[in-house]
Design a protein around this motif. Structure first.
Motif, mmCIF file in Angstrom:
data_model
loop_
_atom_site.group_PDB
_atom_site.id
_atom_site.type_symbol
_atom_site.label_atom_id
_atom_site.label_comp_id
_atom_site.label_asym_id
_atom_site.label_seq_id
_atom_site.Cartn_x
_atom_site.Cartn_y
_atom_site.Cartn_z
ATOM 1 N N ASP A 163 44.316 11.159 52.121
ATOM 2 C CA ASP A 163 45.061 11.431 50.877
ATOM 3 C C ASP A 163 45.043 12.938 50.611
ATOM 4 O O ASP A 163 44.282 13.438 49.802
ATOM 5 N N MET A 164 45.891 13.679 51.332
ATOM 6 C CA MET A 164 45.869 15.133 51.259
ATOM 7 C C MET A 164 46.321 15.670 49.905
ATOM 8 O O MET A 164 45.861 16.721 49.460
ATOM 9 N N THR A 165 47.192 14.922 49.237
ATOM 10 C CA THR A 165 47.679 15.396 47.934
ATOM 11 C C THR A 165 46.548 15.442 46.920
ATOM 12 O O THR A 165 46.337 16.459 46.240
ATOM 13 N N ASN A 166 45.814 14.346 46.809
ATOM 14 C CA ASN A 166 44.692 14.319 45.867
ATOM 15 C C ASN A 166 43.548 15.222 46.318
ATOM 16 O O ASN A 166 42.836 15.790 45.493
ATOM 17 N N ARG A 167 43.386 15.363 47.626
ATOM 18 C CA ARG A 167 42.330 16.247 48.124
ATOM 19 C C ARG A 167 42.594 17.689 47.672
ATOM 20 O O ARG A 167 41.692 18.364 47.167
ATOM 21 N N GLU A 168 43.827 18.138 47.842
ATOM 22 C CA GLU A 168 44.162 19.505 47.425
ATOM 23 C C GLU A 168 43.965 19.678 45.918
ATOM 24 O O GLU A 168 43.409 20.680 45.460
ATOM 25 N N ARG A 169 44.420 18.686 45.155
ATOM 26 C CA ARG A 169 44.274 18.790 43.697
ATOM 27 C C ARG A 169 42.799 18.874 43.299
ATOM 28 O O ARG A 169 42.411 19.713 42.493
ATOM 29 N N PRO A 180 47.695 31.926 50.333
ATOM 30 C CA PRO A 180 48.668 30.984 50.906
ATOM 31 C C PRO A 180 49.627 30.452 49.840
ATOM 32 O O PRO A 180 49.281 30.376 48.649
ATOM 33 N N THR A 181 50.804 30.072 50.284
ATOM 34 C CA THR A 181 51.836 29.570 49.360
ATOM 35 C C THR A 181 51.332 28.386 48.547
ATOM 36 O O THR A 181 51.595 28.290 47.342
ATOM 37 N N ALA A 182 50.591 27.488 49.173
ATOM 38 C CA ALA A 182 50.085 26.306 48.469
ATOM 39 C C ALA A 182 49.140 26.693 47.338
ATOM 40 O O ALA A 182 49.064 25.996 46.322
ATOM 41 N N VAL A 183 48.421 27.779 47.513
ATOM 42 C CA VAL A 183 47.517 28.253 46.461
ATOM 43 C C VAL A 183 48.317 28.927 45.358
ATOM 44 O O VAL A 183 48.110 28.670 44.173
ATOM 45 N N ARG A 184 49.266 29.782 45.737
ATOM 46 C CA ARG A 184 50.080 30.477 44.732
ATOM 47 C C ARG A 184 50.889 29.502 43.881
ATOM 48 O O ARG A 184 51.124 29.745 42.695
ATOM 49 N N ASN A 185 51.315 28.381 44.497
ATOM 50 C CA ASN A 185 52.141 27.399 43.789
ATOM 51 C C ASN A 185 51.334 26.218 43.265
ATOM 52 O O ASN A 185 51.892 25.180 42.913
ATOM 53 N N SER A 186 50.024 26.385 43.198
ATOM 54 C CA SER A 186 49.150 25.297 42.753
ATOM 55 C C SER A 186 49.523 24.820 41.352
ATOM 56 O O SER A 186 49.851 25.617 40.473
ATOM 57 N N LYS A 187 49.464 23.498 41.163
ATOM 58 C CA LYS A 187 49.704 22.923 39.847
ATOM 59 C C LYS A 187 48.432 22.861 39.007
ATOM 60 O O LYS A 187 48.466 22.443 37.855
ATOM 61 N N VAL A 188 47.325 23.297 39.600
ATOM 62 C CA VAL A 188 46.036 23.287 38.913
ATOM 63 C C VAL A 188 45.604 24.701 38.514
ATOM 64 O O VAL A 188 45.181 24.949 37.393
ATOM 65 N N LEU A 189 45.719 25.615 39.453
ATOM 66 C CA LEU A 189 45.265 26.980 39.214
ATOM 67 C C LEU A 189 46.220 27.717 38.282
ATOM 68 O O LEU A 189 47.441 27.607 38.400
ATOM 69 N N THR A 190 45.657 28.470 37.352
ATOM 70 C CA THR A 190 46.453 29.235 36.393
ATOM 71 C C THR A 190 46.665 30.655 36.898
ATOM 72 O O THR A 190 46.087 31.076 37.908
ATOM 73 N N GLY A 191 47.462 31.420 36.168
ATOM 74 C CA GLY A 191 47.649 32.825 36.501
ATOM 75 C C GLY A 191 46.343 33.598 36.469
ATOM 76 O O GLY A 191 46.104 34.481 37.310
ATOM 77 N N ASN A 192 45.489 33.286 35.502
ATOM 78 C CA ASN A 192 44.183 33.939 35.442
ATOM 79 C C ASN A 192 43.352 33.605 36.674
ATOM 80 O O ASN A 192 42.657 34.471 37.223
ATOM 81 N N ASP A 193 43.414 32.350 37.108
ATOM 82 C CA ASP A 193 42.672 31.946 38.302
ATOM 83 C C ASP A 193 43.159 32.721 39.524
ATOM 84 O O ASP A 193 42.363 33.231 40.318
ATOM 85 N N LEU A 194 44.472 32.811 39.670
ATOM 86 C CA LEU A 194 45.035 33.532 40.809
ATOM 87 C C LEU A 194 44.674 35.013 40.756
ATOM 88 O O LEU A 194 44.411 35.642 41.789
ATOM 89 N N GLY A 195 44.641 35.563 39.556
ATOM 90 C CA GLY A 195 44.253 36.962 39.412
ATOM 91 C C GLY A 195 42.829 37.213 39.880
ATOM 92 O O GLY A 195 42.533 38.241 40.499
ATOM 93 N N MET A 196 41.933 36.284 39.583
ATOM 94 C CA MET A 196 40.540 36.413 40.024
ATOM 95 C C MET A 196 40.449 36.303 41.544
ATOM 96 O O MET A 196 39.742 37.081 42.202
ATOM 97 N N LEU A 197 41.171 35.343 42.117
ATOM 98 C CA LEU A 197 41.152 35.186 43.566
ATOM 99 C C LEU A 197 41.760 36.403 44.257
ATOM 100 O O LEU A 197 41.270 36.851 45.302
#
Length: 295
Positions: free
Chosen positions: A265-271, A217-234
């Motif tokens: 508090d959806m913003t903090n929940r996602e983070r 999902p776009t929210a996962v790809r644009n995450s401010k927490v997950l790194t490129g390595n994290d996305l590669g694993m997923l």
């Protein structure tokens, strides 16, 4: 970003930038011999394996940048088309560096560096007894890449015999990556050491077909927490979990705690969910991490 036109840079400048950037590089500690029986021992980091059938390594004694002269290793191989590639580990690195000193022709670097000569079984050049792995090779071809300072000379060495010290083997008779204690070349005077603490594994997608980062999902790809390595694993997961699998992860105590603490508090929940996913990814729990980020 610094952009360098290689046609406008000097060989010394190119050598500096490329050796710092293209690293770490394995070290070919090459033993050669000339027609008169003079032995040479010298390290080269322009080196790697390029084929297993036939077993072929290539290393390159480049022409010296400062004066365009060639190295004794190249001259010897043009006379006697054999060599031994000795693999360098940490207990050898200082002596190996000493052997790189440009002694006059006829000086035996084994004696200067204090290494022990061990007779080879098939080729004339001796092996380095201290090396954890020693490969006896015959030269298939020498490819000269130019006549100017810094030009390489590719030596295609076909491996005929491989000698491996038993203390670096695991219980299955394979080389234990943590035991061999390899070193590699960087730029300038820099080296690096492969220690158990620096080792990590990356699952190879050889038998699986990962969904790819684009399937997230776009929210996962644009995450401010997950790194490129994290996305590669997923993205290396074979298929997205179904709704039932995703809902089931809500029973996990850590996930439940985040949901209870972030009501409204959806913003903090996602983070916080993404931070939990990162923690699980670091432990290799990719399947559950994917379910968490899809909540």
């Amino acid at each position: 970003m610094l952009t360098i036109n290689t046609a406008e840079a000097t060989p010394a400048q190119l050598q500096n930038y490329m050796q710092y950037a293209i690293a770490p590089r394995p070290i070919c500690f090459a033993t050669t011999i000339d027609l008169e029986g003079n032995i040479n021992l010298s390290p080269f980091s322009f080196f790697n394996m390029f084929s297993t059938n036939p077993p072929l390594c290539i290393f390159s004694p480049a022409r010296r940048v400062r004066d365009n002269t060639t190295k004794h290793t190249l001259e010897n191989i043009l006379e006697v088309k054999e060599c031994v590639i000795n693999i360098v580990n940490y207990p050898m690195v200082q002596q190996m560096s000493l052997a790189s000193t440009e002694y006059p022709k006829g000086i035996n670097e084994f004696e200067k560096s204090g290494f022990t000569m061990m007779p080879s079984l098939l080729v004339k050049p001796p092996r380095v007894a201290e090396a954890p792995v020693q490969m006896e090779c015959v030269i298939r071809e020498v490819i000269h890449l130019g006549e100017n300072p810094g030009a390489g000379n590719l030596i295609l060495a076909e491996v005929k015999l491989i000698h491996i010290k038993e203390e670096i083997l695991d219980e299955d008779g394979k080389i234990d990556q943590a035991k061999i204690d390899l070193v590699a070349r960087l730029g300038g005077d820099w080296y690096c050491r492969v220690t158990p603490e620096s080792l990590f594994k990356v699952a190879k997608p050889l038998t699986t077909l990962g969904i790819g980062v684009d399937a997230l999902p776009t929210a996962v790809r644009n995450s401010k927490v997950l790194t490129g390595n994290d996305l590669g694993m997923l993205g290396n997961i074979e298929h997205l979990p179904d709704a039932g699998e995703i809902d089931a992860i809500l029973n996990n105590p850590e996930v439940k705690e985040i949901f209870d603490a972030t009501i409204g508090d959806m913003t903090n929940r996602e983070r916080e969910l993404h931070e939990l996913a990162r923690e699980w990814l670091s432990k290799g729990n990719v399947s559950d991490a994917l379910k968490v980020v899809l909540l």
